[in-house]
Scaffold this motif. Structure first.
Motif: not given
Length: 124
Positions: A27-33, A41-43, A83-86
Motif C-alpha cells: 500500500l505504501a509503495m503504491a502511494v510512493v509510485t 516526490m523529492v525524497y 519531501i514533496i514539492e506541490v
C-alpha cells in the motif's frame, strides 16, 4: 511550488503483528509510485529504528563535537519522512493523508521556509 515535509515519529506506529506490517508495504509503495508518477516526490525513506546507532554533531560551543547517540534524550524520535514539492497546503495535506492511510499510522505535514534567494531547496 513549495516543498513540504511529511513525517512520523516511530512511536506513532504502534504495536502490530508482522503480518500487519507486511500488508502495509504494498500500500505504501503504491502511494510512493503514484507520487513519483505525479512528479511531486523529492525524497522518501524510513529511518533505522535502533536509535542508539544515531550520532550527533554539535558546534554550539564554538568547537565541533561529534558523539554517538541521539542529541537529546526524548520519548519520541523520527521514524520516516517524505519531501514533496506541490503547489499548496491543500495538495500537501492530500498526500499526507494518502501516506497515513497506506501506512496505517499518523503523519505530520509541514511546509519548508522559503530560501532568502527565493529558490527552492530542490536541485534536480
Amino acid at each position: 511550488m513549495a516543498e513540504y515535509l511529511i513525517h512520523f515519529n516511530q512511536q506513532w506506529v504502534g504495536d502490530h503483528p508482522a503480518e500487519w506490517f507486511r500488508s502495509r508495504g504494498p500500500l505504501a509503495m503504491a502511494v510512493v509510485t503514484e507520487m513519483e508518477a505525479q512528479g511531486v516526490m523529492v525524497y522518501t525513506g524510513g529511518l533505522v529504528e535502533e536509535i542508539e546507532t544515531a550520532a550527533s554533531a554539535d558546534a554550539t560551543s564554538g568547537e565541533l563535537l561529534i558523539t554517538d547517540g541521539p542529541y537529546a534524550e526524548t520519548e519520541e524520535f523520527l521514524g520516516g519522512l517524505a519531501i514533496i514539492e506541490v503547489p499548496d497546503d491543500e495538495t500537501a495535506r492530500y498526500w499526507a493523508g494518502r501516506i497515513a492511510e497506506a501506512c496505517g499510522w499518523p503523519q505530520e505535514v509541514r511546509r519548508f521556509k522559503s530560501r532568502p534567494d527565493g529558490a527552492t531547496g530542490v536541485r534536480r
